[in-house]
Write a protein that holds these residues in place. Sequence first.
Motif, PDB file in Angstrom:
ATOM      1  N   ASP A 438      29.301  44.571  52.556  1.00 25.16           N
ATOM      2  CA  ASP A 438      29.779  43.255  53.002  1.00 25.16           C
ATOM      3  C   ASP A 438      30.424  42.482  51.846  1.00 25.16           C
ATOM      4  N   GLU A 439      29.774  42.513  50.690  1.00 24.01           N
ATOM      5  CA  GLU A 439      30.285  41.777  49.532  1.00 24.01           C
ATOM      6  C   GLU A 439      31.610  42.364  49.051  1.00 24.01           C
ATOM      7  N   TRP A 440      31.724  43.688  49.033  1.00 22.16           N
ATOM      8  CA  TRP A 440      32.976  44.314  48.594  1.00 22.16           C
ATOM      9  C   TRP A 440      34.117  43.977  49.561  1.00 22.16           C
ATOM     10  N   HIS A 441      33.797  43.946  50.843  1.00 16.20           N
ATOM     11  CA  HIS A 441      34.805  43.524  51.819  1.00 16.20           C
ATOM     12  C   HIS A 441      35.252  42.085  51.557  1.00 16.20           C
ATOM     13  N   LYS A 442      34.278  41.246  51.266  1.00 17.78           N
ATOM     14  CA  LYS A 442      34.581  39.833  50.988  1.00 17.78           C
ATOM     15  C   LYS A 442      35.530  39.724  49.791  1.00 17.78           C
ATOM     16  N   PRO A 450      47.218  44.138  45.297  1.00 17.99           N
ATOM     17  CA  PRO A 450      46.839  45.411  45.927  1.00 17.99           C
ATOM     18  C   PRO A 450      45.983  46.313  45.037  1.00 17.99           C
ATOM     19  N   ALA A 451      46.282  46.369  43.743  1.00 19.64           N
ATOM     20  CA  ALA A 451      45.501  47.218  42.844  1.00 19.64           C
ATOM     21  C   ALA A 451      44.052  46.738  42.746  1.00 19.64           C
ATOM     22  N   GLU A 452      43.867  45.419  42.694  1.00 20.03           N
ATOM     23  CA  GLU A 452      42.516  44.860  42.663  1.00 20.03           C
ATOM     24  C   GLU A 452      41.777  45.158  43.963  1.00 20.03           C
ATOM     25  N   ARG A 453      42.470  44.968  45.053  1.00 22.93           N
ATOM     26  CA  ARG A 453      41.850  45.224  46.362  1.00 22.93           C
ATOM     27  C   ARG A 453      41.436  46.691  46.481  1.00 22.93           C
ATOM     28  N   LYS A 455      40.360  48.696  44.299  1.00 26.62           N
ATOM     29  CA  LYS A 455      39.110  48.969  43.585  1.00 26.62           C
ATOM     30  C   LYS A 455      37.900  48.642  44.461  1.00 26.62           C
ATOM     31  N   PHE A 456      37.993  47.543  45.199  1.00 24.84           N
ATOM     32  CA  PHE A 456      36.873  47.183  46.083  1.00 24.84           C
ATOM     33  C   PHE A 456      36.770  48.167  47.248  1.00 24.84           C
ATOM     34  N   TYR A 457      37.916  48.608  47.756  1.00 25.15           N
ATOM     35  CA  TYR A 457      37.880  49.600  48.839  1.00 25.15           C
ATOM     36  C   TYR A 457      37.335  50.933  48.345  1.00 25.15           C
TER      37      TYR A 457
END
Length: 505
Positions: A438-442, A450-453, A455-457
Amino acid sequence: MIKTIRRLALAAAFSGLALSGAAAQSNLRIGLAEDPDVLDPSLARTYVGRIVFSSICDKLFDIDEKLAIVPQLALSHETSADGLTVTIKLRPGVKFHDGEAFDAAAAKYSLERHLNMKGSFRKPELASVEAVEIADPLTLKLKLKAPFSPLLAQLTDRAGMMVSPKAAEAAGDKFGLKPVCAGPYKFVERIQQDRIVVEKFADYWNKDQIFIDKITYLPIVDSTVRLANLRSGGLDMIERVLATDIKTVRENPKLKLITAVELGYQGLTINLSNGPKANTPLAKDARVREAFELSMDREALNQVVFNGEFVVGNQWIAPTNFYYQQSLPVPKRDIAKAKALLKEAGVTGRMSLDLMVPNNPETRQVAEVLQSMVAETGFDLKLRVTEFATSLKQAEDGDYQLYLIGWSGRSDPDGNSYVFQTCGAPQNNSGYCDKDVDEWHKQARIHSDPAERKKFYENIAKRYLAQGSIKYLYHRRVLVALTDKVEGYKQLPDGLIRVVGVKLK
């Protein structure tokens, strides 16, 4: 058989009606693979429903062939430096099908309806919106709780569909029986499991690009019958051609095939904690789920059922997508390892599992191939073929152990993952819940780079692919076949049938 003959006769009757009379209307007849659910943008959830909505309910934004977000009922947008305010300029001179004007007040009403209506599936898609404010009659300001990078992508789909406030207030929760929107066609009638008819809206804002008078959608579950109708002239266009019929379509000089790799995925959802049917070793132990996955051969499935035409995958986006995690490739089949995992998990003997399968030829064949594959490891799949809309309801109720179901996909990866993977999300019918996920989705929603996103994905994928409730199998090609009478049709990866600019000879 009687139903099949009746379908052919019905399509032929429509064909005759379209051609008879001195002032005959042009009638585009589209064969659908299922009957849509409710035609209310706030409550709807089916892919086939989105196909129908594309003719009757315009959105604030749309996508183009390259998945860029483009204005539709909006003219432009601007996001504040802190990411907390999105200002949207609206198109002037737009009318709803009941003659009411579309303006900032109507847009505010529609968005707040999506957010507040009981049972709304749009609520989580717009959950970042704190308030909707009217700056002037044609300017809307969305105040956000936190920066939300997928917002515009959400507004290219049902969350961005605008409904007439007057009609919606009058109809209440019955709005879906006679939707009133601002699209190129207005709703005329629906006979459940039979047909949906829409007619050209004379006051459409882009009416110069609407060349067909009427569209008749005919739900025909049997793919063979859909294709037979197309070949005989009873239909002008069909969606979801079987991959095994690609050769037949391509060899027919009177037919055209238009394709694109879908934005979504097809997979197996495992009931982890939704009711008593979740009380299985498969639900309780991630090792058993890994054993199940290692029993499958995705590429063999693709070859057997789809002649190798589809794209195998193991994530919620296709391997060609920027957000695909290359470090987590499609696992190879490994029966020995699968058996060892089952032994480690204390599973002995054969494991009987209920697999709910929506009723169409392709999904039935996929289920039968999977049934054969996993049997070698000791999984005994009991196939329960169920009418599509019924299967959705049973999934919500937890009346399944495994469910063969896909997702038509969204242009932003958040739209393929959040509503299935986060705790308590409305399409998380499996009951999966992990606070880290949940936190990574947040965080992926807050960041716009996009590159930062990505990493969370990656964090999400590592956790969810190992422990989650969906085993992603493949990505279909959108396969739309049409007769040579249809001109100007373009296929986008979202699989929708857009009718603006389409002509019928």
